[in-house]
Design a protein around this motif. Structure first.
Motif, short mmCIF file in Angstrom:
data_model
loop_
_atom_site.label_atom_id
_atom_site.label_comp_id
_atom_site.label_asym_id
_atom_site.label_seq_id
_atom_site.Cartn_x
_atom_site.Cartn_y
_atom_site.Cartn_z
N THR A 30 -2.91 8.10 5.31
CA THR A 30 -2.13 7.14 5.59
C THR A 30 -1.13 6.15 4.50
O THR A 30 -0.52 6.09 4.58
CB THR A 30 -3.84 6.19 3.93
OG1 THR A 30 -4.88 5.95 4.70
CG2 THR A 30 -2.80 4.82 3.36
N ASN A 31 -0.75 8.07 4.16
CA ASN A 31 0.29 8.15 3.05
C ASN A 31 1.63 8.56 4.21
O ASN A 31 3.09 8.03 4.51
CB ASN A 31 0.64 9.11 2.24
CG ASN A 31 -0.51 8.44 0.92
OD1 ASN A 31 -0.60 7.78 0.46
ND2 ASN A 31 -0.80 9.49 -0.04
N GLN A 32 1.23 9.18 5.58
CA GLN A 32 1.68 9.67 6.13
C GLN A 32 2.56 8.15 7.11
O GLN A 32 4.23 7.69 7.63
CB GLN A 32 1.12 10.63 7.80
CG GLN A 32 1.18 12.30 6.50
CD GLN A 32 0.94 12.23 7.08
OE1 GLN A 32 -0.36 12.58 8.78
NE2 GLN A 32 -0.02 14.19 7.43
N VAL A 33 1.24 7.72 7.58
CA VAL A 33 1.59 6.58 8.04
C VAL A 33 2.61 5.05 7.30
O VAL A 33 3.61 4.82 7.77
CB VAL A 33 0.01 5.31 8.54
CG1 VAL A 33 0.29 4.55 9.12
CG2 VAL A 33 -0.82 6.48 9.40
N LYS A 34 2.52 5.27 6.27
CA LYS A 34 2.91 4.27 5.25
C LYS A 34 4.62 4.79 5.60
O LYS A 34 5.43 4.38 5.63
CB LYS A 34 2.23 4.62 3.72
CG LYS A 34 3.36 3.51 2.50
CD LYS A 34 2.73 3.84 1.13
CE LYS A 34 3.19 3.06 0.77
NZ LYS A 34 2.39 2.87 -1.12
#
Length: 488
Positions: free
Chosen positions: A102-106
């Motif tokens: 999720t952090n990478q996508v964010k």
């Protein structure tokens, strides 16, 4: 020992103590009270061992949470909470993986948004710096975006500050009739109403902004997506004042050329018809032949002048600029004109500067321009008068003056003196000409040599043409730039 083993061990211990206690009571080896104390003590010892084992397992789990990398392979098998903790750890690892994803996508989305914002700002900056006006309307005919060049076409009540300072994607402007000038509103209405016939329409109109009137061309284009669903309309407005002036000048040029060619050709045709009919005496025929010859010379001069001007302007004639001494070029031009001046008993004087005047010019072109000016001066100066050629240095320019004491130019003709085919009406009978000589001089001085030319004149007193060109040798400047420092 795993959790099931600890449970069974405790149960067996309690059963063993109970059996032993019963045997002791039955055999009357010990009293019932003493047997109960023994069983109670054994039970307490078993529970103490069991609680100590659980506490030890808790400490192991706490240590593992503090340092997950210290976890042992047999941890689940020996620890009381092993299976529960292992499942919890598995879930936590899955959550960490999901959180990391999720952090990478964010991060990727944030980078993409920043990139899009930069691109949007870049596009808006580019559009704002265009000289072409751009207006974008949505499907409801509300103004979504305008660049700086298009602001002059907005009505006074339109919020121009919001249009140019905020993103064009969320302006929500009034209907088009209340936003832009009537010419654009009419064009936009026709483009939208007749979109089935054509997706693009254009119009030309005259518009006055800041007291300056110009001719404009507006092109409106309907915008659609891949499913042919209407997205809006874009209007591009371009200033075609220069283009309109060029078309007008071209039309005037063609008209002037046709007129200049028609006059001598009509004379030649008339003279030839008279000769063919035999209606003239031999002496008259000789005179007509002379007239025909003069008209042919006039046509030749006209065609040659047009060819020279066209070749120079179109770049067919190669411009060869080199370092020269200006007075050398002027002396050569003076030598060409002196015999003509002598024939007319005109006093021709060359007052050239004693200073060295370095220039970077095309020797032949500049020389031809000076010869044209001197030729005109001699041509329009009556016999017995004077023509002067002067040169001097003035600041960073070289100044050339061609002054005569001839017929002069009326004040109303001075603004047109460098126009093509223009000839001073009052001086037409004084000498033959094509009206292209001064146009050629003006082009050579201004366009080829980055100089300027001006004229002052008084009728019956004379005329003075002043030419200024930059001083300096290109080769010397280059050497100066490459020269080493003085202290080297």
């Amino acid at each position: 020992m795993n959790i099931s083993g600890k449970y069974w061990f405790l149960i067996l211990l309690l059963l063993t103590v109970s059996c032993v206690d019963n045997l002791l009571v039955i055999s009357q080896t010990v009293s019932p009270a003493y047997a109960f104390l023994i069983a109670f003590a054994a039970s307490l010892a078993g529970w103490a061992w069991f609680m100590k084992s659980i506490k030890h397992d808790q400490q192991q789990i706490a240590a593992c949470l503090r340092n997950p990398e210290l976890a042992r392979p047999d941890f689940q098998r020996k620890n009381f909470y092993g299976s529960v903790f292992a499942e919890a750890m598995h879930k936590m690892e899955e959550s960490d993986t999901e959180l990391s994803t999720t952090n990478q996508v964010k991060t990727m989305l944030k980078a993409r948004v920043n990139s899009l914002l930069k691109k949007e700002a870049l596009v808006e900056s580019v559009l704002d710096n265009l000289e072409i006006g751009i207006l974008v309307f949505d499907a409801k005919q509300e103004l979504e975006f305008t660049n700086q060049a298009a602001n002059s076409f907005l009505l006074a009540g339109t919020d121009q500050k919001q249009t140019t300072s905020e993103s064009g994607l969320s302006l929500g402007k009034p209907v088009v009739e209340q936003t832009v000038i009537p010419e654009l509103a009419k064009l936009l209405a026709k483009t939208i109403e007749r979109k089935e016939a054509t997706f693009r329409r254009r119009t030309e109109f005259e518009f006055t902004s800041n007291g300056i009137s110009n001719q404009y061309r507006a092109i409106a284009t309907n915008l659609t997506d891949e499913n042919q669903v209407a997205l809006g309309t874009v209007v591009v407005v371009e200033n075609i004042g220069v283009e309109a002036d060029e078309k007008t000048q071209h039309a005037e040029f063609v008209s002037s050329v046709a007129h200049e060619l028609k006059t001598p050709m009509s004379g030649i045709k008339a003279y030839i018809e008279m000769l063919i009919d035999g209606d003239c005496e031999p002496e008259e025929a000789d005179e007509l032949y002379g007239f025909i010859n003069d008209q042919i010379d006039r046509l030749t001069r006209l065609v040659n002048s047009m060819l020279n001007l066209a070749r120079i302007e179109s770049g067919v004639v190669e411009i060869k600029r080199h370092d020269h001494e200006l007075n050398d070029i002027l002396k050569t031009a003076a030598d060409v004109i002196s015999p003509t001046a002598t024939e007319k008993d005109i006093k021709f004087t060359a007052e050239l500067s004693d200073m060295y005047l370095p220039v970077f010019v095309d020797k032949d072109m500049l020389g031809q321009a000076i010869i044209n000016l001197l030729s005109n001066a001699v041509k329009y100066t009556p016999n017995g008068r004077e023509v002067r050629l002067r040169s001097r240095m003035e600041d960073t320019t070289a100044v050339i003056e061609v002054r005569d004491t001839g017929l002069g130019i009326p004040e109303n003709s001075l603004p047109h003196i460098f126009d093509r085919f223009y000839r001073v009406p009052e001086n037409n009978r004084s000498a033959a000409g094509t009206g292209l000589g001064l146009a050629l001089v003006h082009f050579i001085v201004t366009n080829v040599h980055n100089g300027s030319i001006s004229v002052q004149s008084q009728v019956d007193e004379g005329t003075c043409f002043t030419v200024t060109i930059p001083l300096g040798h290109k080769e010397q400047k280059r050497k100066k730039q490459l020269a080493p420092p003085a202290n080297a």
